[in-house]
Write a protein that holds these residues in place. Sequence first.
Motif, mmCIF file in Angstrom:
data_model
loop_
_atom_site.group_PDB
_atom_site.id
_atom_site.type_symbol
_atom_site.label_atom_id
_atom_site.label_comp_id
_atom_site.label_asym_id
_atom_site.label_seq_id
_atom_site.Cartn_x
_atom_site.Cartn_y
_atom_site.Cartn_z
ATOM 1 N N PRO A 120 -54.452 50.607 54.827
ATOM 2 C CA PRO A 120 -53.645 49.395 54.986
ATOM 3 C C PRO A 120 -53.617 48.581 53.708
ATOM 4 O O PRO A 120 -54.623 48.457 53.016
ATOM 5 N N VAL A 121 -52.455 48.041 53.399
ATOM 6 C CA VAL A 121 -52.299 47.210 52.208
ATOM 7 C C VAL A 121 -51.699 45.869 52.612
ATOM 8 O O VAL A 121 -51.119 45.721 53.690
ATOM 9 N N ILE A 122 -51.854 44.905 51.748
ATOM 10 C CA ILE A 122 -51.347 43.563 52.015
ATOM 11 C C ILE A 122 -49.929 43.446 51.463
ATOM 12 O O ILE A 122 -49.671 43.788 50.306
ATOM 13 N N LEU A 123 -49.017 42.954 52.284
ATOM 14 C CA LEU A 123 -47.630 42.779 51.868
ATOM 15 C C LEU A 123 -47.476 41.455 51.123
ATOM 16 O O LEU A 123 -48.112 40.454 51.469
ATOM 17 N N SER A 124 -46.607 41.466 50.125
ATOM 18 C CA SER A 124 -46.282 40.220 49.440
ATOM 19 C C SER A 124 -45.371 39.385 50.327
ATOM 20 O O SER A 124 -44.862 39.846 51.353
ATOM 21 N N ALA A 125 -45.130 38.148 49.934
ATOM 22 C CA ALA A 125 -44.262 37.271 50.723
ATOM 23 C C ALA A 125 -42.852 37.851 50.838
ATOM 24 O O ALA A 125 -42.225 37.810 51.906
ATOM 25 N N LYS A 126 -42.359 38.439 49.741
ATOM 26 C CA LYS A 126 -41.015 39.024 49.767
ATOM 27 C C LYS A 126 -40.970 40.231 50.705
ATOM 28 O O LYS A 126 -39.985 40.441 51.413
ATOM 29 N N GLU A 127 -42.028 41.017 50.689
ATOM 30 C CA GLU A 127 -42.065 42.204 51.551
ATOM 31 C C GLU A 127 -42.179 41.830 53.020
ATOM 32 O O GLU A 127 -41.624 42.499 53.891
ATOM 33 N N LYS A 128 -42.882 40.754 53.322
ATOM 34 C CA LYS A 128 -42.937 40.269 54.706
ATOM 35 C C LYS A 128 -41.543 39.839 55.173
ATOM 36 O O LYS A 128 -41.167 40.069 56.332
ATOM 37 N N LEU A 129 -40.790 39.230 54.274
ATOM 38 C CA LEU A 129 -39.427 38.834 54.617
ATOM 39 C C LEU A 129 -38.557 40.063 54.867
ATOM 40 O O LEU A 129 -37.728 40.084 55.788
ATOM 41 N N ILE A 130 -38.757 41.120 54.059
ATOM 42 C CA ILE A 130 -38.012 42.369 54.270
ATOM 43 C C ILE A 130 -38.333 42.941 55.646
ATOM 44 O O ILE A 130 -37.438 43.387 56.373
ATOM 45 N N ALA A 131 -39.615 42.932 56.027
ATOM 46 C CA ALA A 131 -40.012 43.448 57.342
ATOM 47 C C ALA A 131 -39.322 42.671 58.458
ATOM 48 O O ALA A 131 -38.842 43.253 59.442
ATOM 49 N N ARG A 132 -39.256 41.380 58.319
ATOM 50 C CA ARG A 132 -38.575 40.551 59.322
ATOM 51 C C ARG A 132 -37.094 40.902 59.384
ATOM 52 O O ARG A 132 -36.508 41.055 60.465
ATOM 53 N N GLN A 133 -36.468 41.066 58.204
ATOM 54 C CA GLN A 133 -35.033 41.366 58.157
ATOM 55 C C GLN A 133 -34.731 42.723 58.795
ATOM 56 O O GLN A 133 -33.740 42.862 59.522
ATOM 57 N N VAL A 134 -35.581 43.740 58.519
ATOM 58 C CA VAL A 134 -35.357 45.064 59.102
ATOM 59 C C VAL A 134 -35.477 45.000 60.621
ATOM 60 O O VAL A 134 -34.659 45.560 61.360
ATOM 61 N N CYS A 135 -36.501 44.324 61.090
ATOM 62 C CA CYS A 135 -36.723 44.204 62.538
ATOM 63 C C CYS A 135 -35.521 43.572 63.224
ATOM 64 O O CYS A 135 -35.061 44.056 64.272
ATOM 65 N N LEU A 136 -34.969 42.519 62.651
ATOM 66 C CA LEU A 136 -33.844 41.816 63.257
ATOM 67 C C LEU A 136 -32.528 42.568 63.069
ATOM 68 O O LEU A 136 -31.687 42.605 63.978
ATOM 69 N N ALA A 137 -32.352 43.190 61.903
ATOM 70 C CA ALA A 137 -31.081 43.880 61.633
ATOM 71 C C ALA A 137 -30.874 45.049 62.577
ATOM 72 O O ALA A 137 -29.742 45.306 63.032
ATOM 73 N N PHE A 138 -31.943 45.784 62.897
ATOM 74 C CA PHE A 138 -31.814 46.964 63.756
ATOM 75 C C PHE A 138 -32.182 46.650 65.219
ATOM 76 O O PHE A 138 -32.154 47.542 66.058
ATOM 77 N N GLU A 139 -32.554 45.383 65.468
ATOM 78 C CA GLU A 139 -32.881 44.929 66.824
ATOM 79 C C GLU A 139 -33.948 45.812 67.455
ATOM 80 O O GLU A 139 -33.873 46.185 68.630
ATOM 81 N N GLN A 140 -34.940 46.156 66.649
ATOM 82 C CA GLN A 140 -36.060 46.982 67.101
ATOM 83 C C GLN A 140 -37.337 46.153 66.980
ATOM 84 O O GLN A 140 -37.828 45.924 65.874
ATOM 85 N N THR A 141 -37.863 45.716 68.120
ATOM 86 C CA THR A 141 -39.097 44.922 68.084
ATOM 87 C C THR A 141 -40.236 45.734 67.486
ATOM 88 O O THR A 141 -40.952 45.276 66.583
ATOM 89 N N VAL A 142 -40.422 46.942 67.996
ATOM 90 C CA VAL A 142 -41.406 47.863 67.422
ATOM 91 C C VAL A 142 -40.648 48.813 66.501
ATOM 92 O O VAL A 142 -39.827 49.607 66.963
#
Length: 1111
Positions: A245-267
């Motif tokens: 496991p690695v720590i995500l940067s602030a920008k990468e956390k935002l990317i994770a949020r965007q991917v989750c919402l864009a594809f409407e996949q909670t998991v």
Amino acid sequence: MEVNEKKIVVGICAMAKKTQSKPMQEILTRLEMFEYISVNVFEERDVIEKPVVEWPHCDCLISFQSSGFPLQKALDYAALRQPFLINDLERQFAIQDRRLVYKILQQNGIETPRYAVCDRNFGRENNFEEYEDHIVVGNEVFHKPFVEKPVDAEDHNIHIYYPSSAGGGCQKLFRKIGNRSSQYSTQSCVRRSGSYIYEDFMPTDGTDVKVYTVGAEYAHAEARKSPALDGKVERDSEGKEVRFPVILSAKEKLIARQVCLAFEQTVCGFDFLRAHGKSFVCDVNGFSFVKNSMKYYDDCAKVLGNIIMRDLAPQFHIPWSIPTDAEDIPFVPTTSGTMMELRCVIAVIRHGDRTPKQKMKMEVRHQKFFDLFTKYNGHKTGKLKLKRPKQLQEVLDVARWLLAEPGAIIEEKHHKVEQLKSVLEMYGHFSGINRKVQFKWRNPNRSLFSSSEDDQNYCGPSLLLILKWGGELTPAGRSQAEKLGQAFRCMYPGGHGDYAGYPGCGLLRLHSTYRHDLKIYASDEGRVQMTAAAFAKGLLALEGELTPILVQMVKSANMNGLLDNEGDSASECQQKVKAKLQEVLNKPGPVSTEDISRIVPLNSQSILKAIKYLENPQEKCRKIYKLMKNLTSQVNQKLAADRGKDHRLYHNESLEIMLQRWTKLERDFKIKQHMFDISKIPDIYDCIKYDLQHNSNLQLVNSTELYTISKTLADVVIPQEYGITKLEKMEIALGYCVPLLRKIRVDLQRNLDEDTYRLNPRYSRGVLSPGRHVRTRLYFTSESHIHSLLTVLQYGGLCDVNNDEQWKGAMEYVDAVSELNYMTQIVIMLYEDPNKDQHSENRFHIELHFSPGAKGNSQDEDFPQGGGFRPSSQPPSRAHSPINTSSEHSIYKSTESYQSESGNITQRSHATFYNDSDEEDIVVEDDKESVDDDVDNLFSGASDAVKAFLKKSKPHRSAPPPAIHIRNQNTHRKFSARAVHVSNFQDETYGSRRPYELQGGLGSQSSLFSNRVLAGTSASVPALRTERIFENVSSVDQNDEYGQYLVAPPIRPLETLHNCLSLKQMNDFLDKFVKADDSVNLLNNSSAAAVQSDHLFNSFVPIKVQPNEYN
């Protein structure tokens, strides 16, 4: 049923293989712990065979696509029952098409690699063109390396195509089969059936990151070794792929949020690549769980339960409030006391053993050469370098035309055009990075050559054509680099004795847990790049071919002259120095005191020693010329005696080619009567050293004498070509290495940069110090940069030899070293004391080490001895645990230097580290209790948990057997049969050697570091043995007279030049040389250069030389 007793039914609709998997079961078990949630797993048979109206009712549906799953039926069920969807089902259709995935990513502003689609559906095909090292898709051009992905996301047969300069071919990725996830192939042409996405290959230093979201606010990230690197899947004891496991940067956390919402996949799982300071999403997998993390299972169930309750609790009138527990504070352990931690390693390393370099210059005036010069934009800079097959074919065509057309050759020398043609036609194909042609614009009325045949002046414009060939890295050179890479692991905490004996310690563990920020740079020379790749292979215990490692791990460093000598032209100062050497060494008679003061004003001990042996340099030159004529005569006789027989020498060279290089040297060396070209001395030494080492079975008479005289002359000429006076040396050195000095300064100053992989301590089981992070920068280059960097350190004023005894002794050692041979290393190590104040000058500590590289061919008992190796801030392996050991439990035991047993000489380290990692990991049961007692005694101050860990520690699977001299004879541990076998082998191989050959250093059968210590202790490390390689050339039978065992020369040990420099002292020193042109932002330029993939590799793939149309 009471209203408050109503439970929310969560339906799990997926294939049984997925619902019964360990991650799913772990999460569902935790999910059912919610008071108001009930889980109902749909039977696979019902899902496949029954209509949706007969499926069980549910209030919340978790359903996801996998092989064989009827996604459309699940969509129909959702339309019928209208449950709350954890993962949207419509979007799961889009996830199966990589074209739609990239389209959605772009629509949501999420960065992807640059890509284009080649759609061949319905028999159509967009504009698609394929060339040797690039393709055109539509309006987009992709230079190799690039990636080819099927548009079907379920098709995992992805290809990565490599540039011809790196050897060509491709890496074929596929779904994991056993321990393989990819395979290298020589196929260089792209697939022409089916539709594909083509995208830029992103240089990620051999890692990629997988992210797992659970809702828009939670993301767990893991890094793994890229499957494209060597194709081997690293697995743990349970057979799971090793990820950390690695720590995500602030920008990468935002990317994770965007991917989750864009594809409407909670998991949702997706992959991104860290390159050029950014993160690029390259794949979206949809529903995906982390495989083996209890912490993740807890978090995932907690987040999912809260999402379900938040949405459905009000509908069922269930009282519910989302808990707001504080985040766990991650604890990062550090070393205790005043122990320093290694923070940065910078090494500048010369390439490995190579074939002889050869060069031919000629002045050309024909319009066809000027046309080539203009075609490739040489007129813009006044110089041009041609390496690619197509370019070399054009030069060859011009040479053939000049020789075929009557009267075409007017001003060009006929024999030189013939040689140009002969070299370019050599081998019948352009293979490897072994030939190049350079053009330079010449000023009119300027004499070019020193030889009489070329000593002519022409009027009007002309071009200087420089043809270079040879200089390829040999198999012995690859072996040298790989073995040095393996031994180099010992530079890191926990690396003593077994390279990585304890989980959480050692370079391999450090790198595999992504606490190691590694960057490898190399000049644009093929031998240098392949050395870097082989070193990386050994350093990181990689497998397979060098091409994938070269493309992914080695950065082309042709960035503002970082490691390359731009234009390969000597400065005006260097030309004057060479002219002075030419004059003095051609004077008749013995060398006078005045001559010595002219060419050795700094009284260098190695040069004075060589001049004393020479006595009369011109006479020695005549002797060399005579010996060369004799050697060529012997080769001619061998050819005549066995005419028709295919003589194959080392590295597939023929006797004919060997004869050509010696004949050329013989012709070029003698300019006129009693006058010799001194600049050819290094080439003569280069050739005879190569033939003595690799072609000794030819048994050429007087070759050893030729080697001795040419080496002695080379000991004078080579170092002095980089300056005679201190002022000349510094001027020439700074002309080469200011960009490298600037980059080193940046590396040291950015040692705490946060833009790196960081291990997440909350998820890191079995890692002793998740906070440790080491930056490594490796620079592979040629002899000129090594000489220049050492000159700057020696004469630049880093320390005062009058007031610093250690520096004085180190400079005397450097001054006595006669040759900076292959694999020469200059190493800078930066340590940090976390207990010192942040702004204290004593917080950071620098050590400077140096090795003169491989040994020569002759026995050199009188080679100078350095002061030894002792990184004063580097503790033994286990001292890196937060443990205080008292002096009465010293972990060092003094031993005798040598001991003779049964006629065999074995050596014990001056200070042997009592460390059971240095022994075989198999313990006889009867002695286990005594071993445990040893640990209890040695680490009495440690906690019970730490003691238990130390007792269970095992050597890393890639660790080689321990070297003889580090086996403690008094230990209670027993060796396995394997250890005894290796010991016997080493005794047989090295038992008859003299004591001095066992005293330390790579290849001297003891260690990476010198065992002569400055004070205190010397690290006991594994031996790097002389490597025997049997090269089975396909055209040579093993019993042929030229089939032979080939020996990679051993490498001399690292010696400490200084072990007590401050970071401020080093920064002030570097600032003197780089502030003048510090306006250049090296990091930005490096990134920009890396993006321009077209310039990363400027050479050629093996292609057949086109037939001669003029015959």
